[in-house]
Design an enzyme around this catalytic site. Structure first.
Site, PDB file in Angstrom:
ATOM      1  CE  LYS A 192      -3.595   2.365   2.621  1.00 34.88           C
ATOM      2  NZ  LYS A 192      -4.553   2.275   3.721  1.00 34.88           N
ATOM      3  CE  LYS A 233      -5.961   1.974  -0.561  1.00 36.08           C
ATOM      4  NZ  LYS A 233      -6.293   2.083   0.824  1.00 36.08           N
TER       5      LYS A 233
HETATM    6  C1  PBG Z   1      -7.450   3.240   5.433  1.00 34.36           C
HETATM    7  C2  PBG Z   1      -7.718   3.184   3.980  1.00 34.36           C
HETATM    8  C3  PBG Z   1      -7.535   4.172   2.980  1.00 34.36           C
HETATM    9  C4  PBG Z   1      -8.050   3.651   1.794  1.00 34.36           C
HETATM   10  C5  PBG Z   1      -8.498   2.377   2.083  1.00 34.36           C
HETATM   11  N1  PBG Z   1      -8.269   2.090   3.431  1.00 34.36           N
HETATM   12  C6  PBG Z   1      -7.052   5.565   3.056  1.00 34.36           C
HETATM   13  C7  PBG Z   1      -5.707   5.923   3.473  1.00 34.36           C
HETATM   14  O1  PBG Z   1      -4.793   5.102   3.634  1.00 34.36           O
HETATM   15  O2  PBG Z   1      -5.553   7.116   3.704  1.00 34.36           O
HETATM   16  C8  PBG Z   1      -8.106   4.369   0.485  1.00 34.36           C
HETATM   17  C9  PBG Z   1      -9.118   3.873  -0.475  1.00 34.36           C
HETATM   18  C10 PBG Z   1      -9.445   4.806  -1.580  1.00 34.36           C
HETATM   19  O3  PBG Z   1      -8.793   5.840  -1.787  1.00 34.36           O
HETATM   20  O4  PBG Z   1     -10.402   4.491  -2.310  1.00 34.36           O
HETATM   21  N2  PBG Z   1      -6.163   3.400   5.840  1.00 34.36           N
END
Ligand code: PBG
Length: 350
Positions: free
Chosen positions: A222, A275
């Protein structure tokens, strides 16, 4: 064999032929539809930067889930908007937390639809970070070097680095959250916090509480991405100071992504996620080639918002770009895709 014997256009001549030789067939069977659950009743609050996406109260969430299931989409992932936030993310692991309550309601009303729990703390923390915030262990340590930017911006960076998102104390809370979600009926646990060791901590806690059969879909690679902007509006989870770069990955790092995935597998992850999706197709493809587990990709809020915005201006053909982007993600190797387009695509493909 080369031209004129070889003529690739032979197989592109008719629609039937093109369909016949297609290598990637997009279907909704690997889709996961994200939902943002809030308190109240009859609430359907639009998210400005995400057309067609809403904050939904539990009754509305259940309605949405009925539609999702009827479209042949197998799963939803839940994000919660708690009524109160604090410094230990109580709302994330409380048995009567918003996500836990929504899960019970969905499982009772829409049997057969898988409910996936996003395990993260940012939506439940008053400061909006994904873990416990403590004063930095070495406040005298190396600081951001002043190179560019205003003095005010540098001061802000400096202040943010006086704190750290403490890894190990966060693991207990994440494990507690996963167990409470499993208890509520979650079918799959998906940790998205990016703390080190969280997959192992969650696996151990799930097993110890009788949930050895609940799989973990790890947000393994991520990245600290600008593409999460609209989500933070939808989930009210923007960090109040600093940013997430001390725990989410540097977008420049491919080899480190492989290492993150290897570690999560070793800790017991059953599936690995990359992601965002489209800007990281190389990472998705490499994960597919290297690891013998299902690979998931999250087409995140910013990817969705860009397509919607350009389409609204008449600059691109929305449906065509939507299908092309998802086909590319699947072609790269993701058999599971989290996407805000899930319902629209399912309708087109039906
Ligand atoms: C929680 C999380 C996030 C997303 C999914 N789970 C946001 C982040 O890390 O700030 C992002 C999903 C999206 O942008 O559609 N940490």
């Amino acid at each position: 064999m080369t031209f004129p014997v070889s003529r690739p256009r032979r197989l592109r001549r008719t629609e039937v032929l093109r369909n016949f030789v297609r290598e990637t067939r997009l279907t909704p069977e690997g889709f996961i539809y994200p939902l943002f659950v809030c308190a109240g009743e009859g609430v359907r609050k639009p998210i400005g930067s995400m057309p067609g996406v809403f904050n939904l109260s539990i009754d509305e969430t259940v309605k949405e889930c009925r539609e999702v299931k009827s479209l042949g989409i197998p799963a939803v992932i839940l994000f919660g908007l708690p009524e109160k936030k604090d410094e230990v993310a109580t709302g994330a692991w409380a048995d009567d937390g918003i996500v836990q309550k929504a899960t019970r309601a969905i499982k009772a009303a829409v049997p057969g639809l898988m409910v996936i729990g996003d395990v993260c703390l940012c939506e439940y923390m008053s400061h909006g970070h994904c873990g416990i915030v403590l004063p930095a262990a070495n406040p005298g340590g190396p600081k951001t070097v002043v190179t560019t930017g205003s003095a005010a911006a540098e001061a802000e960076k400096f202040a943010a680095e006086a704190f750290e998102i403490a890894n190990d104390p966060t693991l207990d809370i994440l494990a507690k959250t996963a167990v409470s979600q499993a208890r509520a009926g979650m079918d799959i646990i998906a940790p998205s916090d990016m703390m080190d060791g969280r997959v192992g901590a969650i696996r151990t806690a799930l097993d110890a509480n009788g949930f050895a059969n609940i799989p973990i879909l790890s947000y393994a690679a991520k990245f600290a991405s600008g593409f999460y902007g609209p989500f933070r509006e939808a989930a009210d989870s923007a960090p109040q100071f600093g940013d997430r770069r001390s725990y989410q990955m540097d977008p420049a790092n491919f080899r480190e992504a492989m290492k993150e995935m290897e570690l999560d597998l070793a800790e017991g992850a059953d599936m690995l996620m990359v992601k965002p999706a489209l800007p990281y197709l190389d990472v998705i493809h490499a994960a597919y080639e290297r690891f013998e587990v299902p690979i998931a990709a999250y087409q995140v809020s910013g990817e969705f918002a860009m397509i919607e915005a350009a389409a609204k201006n008449g600059w691109i053909d929305r449906d065509r770009v939507m299908l092309e982007s998802l086909t590319s993600i699947q072609r790269a190797g993701a058999s599971i895709i989290l996407t805000y387009f899930a319902k629209d695509v399912a309708k087109i493909l039906a």
